[in-house]
Write an enzyme that holds these catalytic residues in place. Sequence first.
Site: not given
Length: 336
Positions: A257, A287, A112
């Site tokens: 993020h 996500n 990520c």
Amino acid sequence: MSRAAVLAGLGTYVPPRVVTNDDLARTTDTSDEWIRSRTGITRRHWADPGTATGDLAVEAGGRALKSAGSGDVDLVVVATTTPDHPCPATAPDVAHRLGLNSVAAYDVAAVCSGFVYAMASAAGAIAAGIAERVLVIGAETYSTILNPEDRTTSVIFGDGAGAVVLRAGEPTEPGALLGHDLGSDGSLKDLIIVPAGGSRQPAAAVTGSGARPAETYFHMEGKPVFRHAVTRMAASSRAMLDRAGWAPESVDWFVGHQANVRILHAVADQLGMARDRTVVNLDRVGNTSAASIPLALGDAVSGGLLTPGDRVLMSAFGGGVTWGSTALVWPEIAVG
């Protein structure tokens, strides 16, 4: 004056198939209320079978090149956890499909944090004179590695891609990346992991007839990841703010993020920033790992939040574990 990497183009893409919380509740032991209350996510996009990460990367990359007004780049960097193949890297094929033959191209694997790492790598190439223009893409098809029986991960992740074009420019002009703060802690590698498929545990050793083994799916320890994400992103953001000479209250938008809305708000709280200055689009896309920051930037521009002259702080936390931050003054660009 030293060369800086300047944001010159932005493009985003998500696959058309929308998967709602109610859709997942029909096949998984979960509910819309359970997912919303813990993550803030209401829906996500999943690629259709046969659609690979490279396909999404080509779409977003092409749009970023169009946004920048030119298809001329010297380097392509693709950040992804879900490459088209274990070998070779996805970036060279993406470059080929975009008509960028013979340019340098490679992948970055920082989960990520991948997009922030990829931008730092691209900025380094520009500063060193290796490249004048770089296409940086974050792209993922997490739906291909999710265990449908694990409701703690299968409901969180979505597929998508976001890309930027960075060009050589002056450190003082709008869009110039003002530095980077990067870090990692390999002692925590088991918190976010796909155990099988690499040289440590080859996929052939666990894959046989019948159901797909759990070791080939993505696994995450949610509670410690939450704690470390908040701590590391906040510390990295402070380091980046110090480097840029910005006070937290002077930041117009925090683009973190997009893992969990509670993480984003907790980081804002630790930095002393108002929560309403945090860009949030995970409710609509989930996500998307390495694609999450550029997708959030694209949505913020399209939604009228991000405007030229705004101070923008970006920060991410991912597997490895890794983390990183960067900052810039938003330039005059359109989203492709």
